[in-house]
Design a protein around this motif. Structure first.
Motif, mmCIF file in Angstrom:
data_model
loop_
_atom_site.group_PDB
_atom_site.id
_atom_site.type_symbol
_atom_site.label_atom_id
_atom_site.label_comp_id
_atom_site.label_asym_id
_atom_site.label_seq_id
_atom_site.Cartn_x
_atom_site.Cartn_y
_atom_site.Cartn_z
ATOM 1 N N ALA A 46 -48.051 -77.380 -76.049
ATOM 2 C CA ALA A 46 -48.540 -76.772 -74.805
ATOM 3 C C ALA A 46 -48.028 -75.345 -74.620
ATOM 4 C CB ALA A 46 -48.144 -77.635 -73.613
ATOM 5 N N ILE A 47 -46.798 -75.085 -75.021
ATOM 6 C CA ILE A 47 -46.232 -73.751 -74.816
ATOM 7 C C ILE A 47 -46.974 -72.703 -75.653
ATOM 8 C CG2 ILE A 47 -44.392 -73.811 -76.582
ATOM 9 C CD1 ILE A 47 -42.523 -72.660 -74.312
ATOM 10 N N LEU A 48 -47.408 -73.074 -76.866
ATOM 11 C CA LEU A 48 -48.159 -72.136 -77.699
ATOM 12 C C LEU A 48 -49.588 -71.982 -77.183
ATOM 13 C CD1 LEU A 48 -48.249 -70.264 -80.132
ATOM 14 C CD2 LEU A 48 -48.775 -72.261 -81.557
ATOM 15 N N LYS A 49 -50.193 -73.068 -76.778
ATOM 16 C CA LYS A 49 -51.540 -72.987 -76.191
ATOM 17 C C LYS A 49 -51.501 -72.095 -74.954
ATOM 18 C CE LYS A 49 -55.870 -74.199 -75.300
ATOM 19 N NZ LYS A 49 -56.256 -73.300 -74.244
ATOM 20 N N GLY A 50 -50.473 -72.251 -74.130
ATOM 21 C CA GLY A 50 -50.323 -71.410 -72.949
ATOM 22 C C GLY A 50 -50.125 -69.947 -73.298
ATOM 23 N N PHE A 51 -49.435 -69.682 -74.400
ATOM 24 C CA PHE A 51 -49.270 -68.302 -74.853
ATOM 25 C C PHE A 51 -50.634 -67.694 -75.150
ATOM 26 C CE2 PHE A 51 -48.573 -64.886 -77.851
ATOM 27 C CZ PHE A 51 -47.438 -64.246 -77.368
ATOM 28 N N PHE A 52 -51.456 -68.423 -75.870
ATOM 29 C CA PHE A 52 -52.801 -67.922 -76.165
ATOM 30 C C PHE A 52 -53.601 -67.719 -74.882
ATOM 31 C CE2 PHE A 52 -52.236 -70.041 -80.454
ATOM 32 C CZ PHE A 52 -52.017 -68.859 -81.128
ATOM 33 N N ASP A 53 -53.514 -68.659 -73.947
ATOM 34 C CA ASP A 53 -54.256 -68.550 -72.689
ATOM 35 C C ASP A 53 -53.814 -67.350 -71.864
ATOM 36 O OD1 ASP A 53 -55.632 -70.866 -73.325
ATOM 37 O OD2 ASP A 53 -54.464 -72.150 -71.975
ATOM 38 N N ARG A 54 -52.516 -67.073 -71.849
ATOM 39 C CA ARG A 54 -51.986 -66.042 -70.959
ATOM 40 C C ARG A 54 -51.857 -64.666 -71.608
ATOM 41 N NH1 ARG A 54 -46.805 -67.101 -68.135
ATOM 42 N NH2 ARG A 54 -47.678 -65.657 -66.624
ATOM 43 N N VAL A 55 -51.748 -64.598 -72.944
ATOM 44 C CA VAL A 55 -51.488 -63.328 -73.616
ATOM 45 C C VAL A 55 -52.697 -62.818 -74.406
ATOM 46 C CG1 VAL A 55 -49.985 -62.145 -75.284
ATOM 47 C CG2 VAL A 55 -49.018 -63.825 -73.697
ATOM 48 N N PHE A 56 -53.449 -63.696 -75.006
ATOM 49 C CA PHE A 56 -54.633 -63.285 -75.774
ATOM 50 C C PHE A 56 -55.787 -63.073 -74.797
ATOM 51 C CE2 PHE A 56 -54.029 -63.982 -80.470
ATOM 52 C CZ PHE A 56 -52.645 -64.033 -80.417
ATOM 53 N N LEU A 57 -55.699 -61.999 -74.044
ATOM 54 C CA LEU A 57 -56.602 -61.711 -72.934
ATOM 55 C C LEU A 57 -57.703 -60.735 -73.326
ATOM 56 C CD1 LEU A 57 -53.767 -61.087 -70.327
ATOM 57 C CD2 LEU A 57 -55.317 -63.051 -70.350
ATOM 58 N N PRO A 58 -58.736 -60.642 -72.482
ATOM 59 C CA PRO A 58 -59.713 -59.569 -72.675
ATOM 60 C C PRO A 58 -58.983 -58.215 -72.648
ATOM 61 C CG PRO A 58 -60.514 -61.130 -71.056
ATOM 62 C CD PRO A 58 -59.078 -61.500 -71.350
ATOM 63 N N GLY A 59 -59.327 -57.361 -73.584
ATOM 64 C CA GLY A 59 -58.640 -56.075 -73.688
ATOM 65 C C GLY A 59 -57.398 -56.142 -74.548
ATOM 66 N N VAL A 60 -56.979 -57.360 -74.922
ATOM 67 C CA VAL A 60 -55.819 -57.541 -75.790
ATOM 68 C C VAL A 60 -56.283 -58.083 -77.142
ATOM 69 C CG1 VAL A 60 -53.595 -58.703 -76.108
ATOM 70 C CG2 VAL A 60 -54.280 -57.905 -73.827
ATOM 71 N N SER A 61 -56.782 -59.319 -77.155
ATOM 72 C CA SER A 61 -57.217 -59.915 -78.418
ATOM 73 C C SER A 61 -58.721 -59.794 -78.631
ATOM 74 C CB SER A 61 -56.804 -61.379 -78.499
ATOM 75 O OG SER A 61 -57.490 -62.149 -77.528
ATOM 76 N N PHE A 62 -59.445 -59.500 -77.567
ATOM 77 C CA PHE A 62 -60.886 -59.293 -77.673
ATOM 78 C C PHE A 62 -61.346 -58.432 -76.509
ATOM 79 C CE2 PHE A 62 -60.437 -62.899 -74.883
ATOM 80 C CZ PHE A 62 -61.451 -62.767 -73.945
ATOM 81 N N ARG A 63 -62.568 -57.931 -76.641
ATOM 82 C CA ARG A 63 -63.182 -57.187 -75.552
ATOM 83 C C ARG A 63 -64.619 -57.673 -75.426
ATOM 84 N NH1 ARG A 63 -62.817 -54.382 -80.027
ATOM 85 N NH2 ARG A 63 -64.595 -53.194 -80.815
ATOM 86 N N MET A 64 -65.200 -57.457 -74.283
ATOM 87 C CA MET A 64 -66.587 -57.854 -74.052
ATOM 88 C C MET A 64 -67.471 -56.626 -74.208
ATOM 89 S SD MET A 64 -66.280 -61.073 -73.513
ATOM 90 C CE MET A 64 -67.909 -61.538 -72.946
#
Length: 192
Positions: free
Chosen positions: A92-110
């Motif tokens: 859960a802690i790693l999944k939460g890292f992806f949810d909270r840190v791999f954000l639009p403008g960070v890991s992807f953009r629209m």
């Protein structure tokens, strides 16, 4: 190379901790600049808050709660994930890292309603993981962690070279099998 190592296991005496130690020590011995991020030791909060979810696509939103992790990810030239597969997924802690840190403008953009990758700073990625069950069992259940790393992370890092290093059937692995996997990890990290 500047390598961000994300480690996700709460027990410092675990086999996963031994893998983590081998990864970090081998990378450092190879002259890499290692940013060792032990999510449990750093008390990372994996919970995506209501406010964060509501502001998820707002690139001007306050990201101060995770900004230091965003900075570390964006400063990295390589990313190594070290985690066990639990309940056929990430801890859960790693999944939460992806949810909270791999954000639009960070890991992807629209762009025009489509996702475009943004982690071009990553020139290489790897995952070092263990499964309690067999490779067949993981395959039959879709092996979500493998797919998330080899497909999603690869896409986000613009197709950077990648290693997915997994020890399956850890629950029945004897000391020799565990040691061989540690040696395999060391050889791969020596060439990283």
């Amino acid at each position: 190379m500047r390598v961000l190592v994300l480690f996700a296991h709460p027990v410092e005496t675990s086999y996963q901790a031994a893998l983590h130690t081998r990864v970090v020590e081998t990378l450092k011995a190879g002259g890499h600049d290692v940013d060792d991020c032990d999510l449990y030791a750093e008390d990372f909060d994996p919970r995506l808050t209501r406010a964060e979810r509501l502001a998820y696509h707002d690139l001007t939103a306050d990201r101060s709660a995770v900004q230091s992790y965003i900075d570390r990810l964006q400063a990295a030239e390589a990313l190594v994930l070290v985690f066990p597969v639990w309940n056929f997924g990430y801890p859960a802690i790693l999944k939460g890292f992806f949810d909270r840190v791999f954000l639009p403008g960070v890991s992807f953009r629209m762009e025009d309603g489509k996702v475009a990758p943004s982690l071009g700073n990553l020139k290489r990625t790897a995952a070092v993981t263990t499964y309690g069950g067999s490779r067949l069992r993981a395959f039959l259940l879709g092996d979500a962690p493998r797919k998330q790393v080899t497909r999603v992370l690869r896409a986000q890092s613009l197709g950077a070279p990648q290693d997915y290093l997994a020890l399956y059937d850890l629950n029945r692995a004897d000391a020799d099998k565990r040691e061989r996997f540690l040696q395999h990890i060391q050889k791969v990290m020596e060439k990283f």
